[in-house]
Design an enzyme around this catalytic site. Sequence first.
Site, PDB file in Angstrom:
ATOM      1  N   ASP A   1      35.001  44.270  39.870  1.00 11.43           N
ATOM      2  CA  ASP A   1      34.655  44.604  38.459  1.00 11.43           C
ATOM      3  C   ASP A   1      35.724  44.232  37.748  1.00 11.43           C
ATOM      4  O   ASP A   1      36.751  45.015  37.535  1.00 11.43           O
ATOM      5  CB  ASP A   1      34.295  46.183  38.338  1.00 11.43           C
ATOM      6  CG  ASP A   1      33.580  46.213  37.027  1.00 11.43           C
ATOM      7  OD1 ASP A   1      34.415  45.921  35.787  1.00 11.43           O
ATOM      8  OD2 ASP A   1      32.949  46.876  36.931  1.00 11.43           O
ATOM      9  N   HIS A   2      35.843  43.023  37.116  1.00  9.32           N
ATOM     10  CA  HIS A   2      37.270  42.686  36.511  1.00  9.32           C
ATOM     11  C   HIS A   2      37.732  43.578  35.547  1.00  9.32           C
ATOM     12  O   HIS A   2      38.902  43.389  35.196  1.00  9.32           O
ATOM     13  CB  HIS A   2      37.132  41.118  36.256  1.00  9.32           C
ATOM     14  CG  HIS A   2      36.515  40.759  34.840  1.00  9.32           C
ATOM     15  ND1 HIS A   2      35.120  40.836  34.656  1.00  9.32           N
ATOM     16  CD2 HIS A   2      36.960  40.570  33.542  1.00  9.32           C
ATOM     17  CE1 HIS A   2      34.869  40.505  33.529  1.00  9.32           C
ATOM     18  NE2 HIS A   2      35.976  40.483  32.561  1.00  9.32           N
TER      19      HIS A   2
ATOM     20  N   HIS B   1      30.897  47.207  33.987  1.00  4.57           N
ATOM     21  CA  HIS B   1      32.035  47.309  33.293  1.00  4.57           C
ATOM     22  C   HIS B   1      31.868  48.527  32.310  1.00  4.57           C
ATOM     23  O   HIS B   1      32.791  49.448  32.382  1.00  4.57           O
ATOM     24  CB  HIS B   1      32.156  45.999  32.110  1.00  4.57           C
ATOM     25  CG  HIS B   1      32.243  44.708  32.917  1.00  4.57           C
ATOM     26  ND1 HIS B   1      32.705  44.693  34.121  1.00  4.57           N
ATOM     27  CD2 HIS B   1      31.860  43.718  32.285  1.00  4.57           C
ATOM     28  CE1 HIS B   1      32.703  43.347  34.370  1.00  4.57           C
ATOM     29  NE2 HIS B   1      32.052  42.782  33.514  1.00  4.57           N
TER      30      HIS B   1
END
Length: 502
Positions: free
Chosen positions: A194-195, A257
């Site tokens: 999950d950047h 996110h």
Amino acid sequence: MIATESNPLLDGLQIRRRPEPCVLVIYGASGDLTQRKLMPALYSLAYRHLLPEHFAVVGAARSEESDDEFRERMKEAVRKHARDEFRQEVWDELANGMRYCTLDFSDAAGEDQLTELLREVDSERGTQGNRVYYFAVPPSAIETLIREIAARREGDGWVRLIVEKPFGHDLASAKHLNELIGEQFAENEVFRIDHYLGKETVQNMLALRFANGIFEPIWNRQFIDHVQITVAESIGIEGRAAFYERAGAIRDIFQNHLLQLVAITAMEPPSDFTADSVRNEKVKVLRSLHTPGPKSVVRGQYGRGFIEGQEVPGYREEEGVSPTSMTETFVAAKLYVDNWRWADTPIYVRMGKRLPRRETTIAIQFKRAPHPPFEETAAEGLRPNVLLIHVQPNEGMSLAIGAKVPGQGMSIRTVHMDFLYGSAFREGLPEAYERLVLDAMLGDATLFTRADEIEEQWALVDAITAAWQRDRPAFPNYAAGTWGPPSADELLHRDGRSWRRH
Ligand code: NDP
Ligand code: BG6
């Protein structure tokens, strides 16, 4: 303005140990993610001498390409997208270890060829059979790849899998994928990306809350009135209609996110900063999230409008989108974390495409002072204290406090104490993918989501989307370039609150 002593070691990426020798295999090497994010991130790691001493990158995808063509295309991608200046010697070192393999994932012969190539690379580059597999591929391809990799595992080298989001499409498919992975690999071999967790400002939430003595004692229902989290984008779907029509805003950003931002904001202090301790605390928050009723969730879809003065099409007019599409491009919700720290303290969240600007913020709004001893008129310009975390852009944070206006008499106004990364630290901020790819090579899963977190996130999303089956909102219901449908404002007005001023 807050000043810090200049210290190059403050660039967090520079104080890490170097990873062990390995090959990074990028499945989906001809795709958008590889050229916009992965290769520029690798270049920036090479630029800082953070890659393993013995290292290679093997790209794999369907498109026919020679090693040289692959290197040339990646070089252009780096020139275009990397945050660092282009240096030929840095590139040459990285490019020397780059190879490409044309294959279709469903074709076993192609996988045999890749296995052969990896053996060759091991002997040429001294990468010792260690592999990091990056799945930069459509979710539908993951299952086949997992099976192939497991079946071809050989020798003593370690294996790590980096799996992109979205991880599954709903709880059932995510569970199935987790089970499949669990049958073949240990949890510490799996890195679900999950950047947002790789963003400096998101990690700084942990530093802010747990490295300072002053915030934690007031980080609860007694002092906090409510929290607002905004993930706003001014871009549309950027040609990703096939993906977005299936995902919508709730699966694209809310499920991952946004819920991770909620978890980081609301979690209890972990006992240490190891992967399990941090993730144990986050999953408790996700488990405690109360399923919002239909009145507490708003969805929207953008119609035609203006972004920075330019007219842009409505969602239903985007290429590849059905003219009667019911896919949402905006979601707002009122969430509650059912525990002692947060009971009755709403966390309002909103996220969407084609909003007026790109902005991700977490606003902690504190309760008003219980008994200000000033005349009412003195404090007319005073708003409650807010701690505003700018996740992006203009990364930093700002504390709104009341201060006396200079001059005769007592008049109080809200002023801001600001901390901006740009002026406090000399080094630019690393891209999220730099941090995450490096962490996976180091075997550190702290900033990746664990199977149980993913499943809790899906459980909440499934409950929301199940309720959506029952009605059909009149889409489009907000114009591009506005802050979502009017019902998003009403969500807060009903509680006597409003979204932070834009
Ligand atoms: P693209 O569609 O641009 O790329 C997909 C890649 O997969 C291509 O290289 C394609 O090869 C390859 N591929 C697909 N099927 C096969 C197959 N059967 N055999 C061999 N290769 C195959 O996707 P993105 O790069 O945009 O996204 C990849 C993943 O990353 C997705 O899961 C996405 O959700 C995720 N992601 C992407 C982001 C982005 O900004 N792009 C952001 C966050 C997540 P070829 O074209 O040569 O056929
Ligand atoms: C991706 C979503 O995960 O995040 C995209 O698929 C979105 O739709 C992107 O645009 C936003 O990332 P960032 O880092 O630009 O906020």
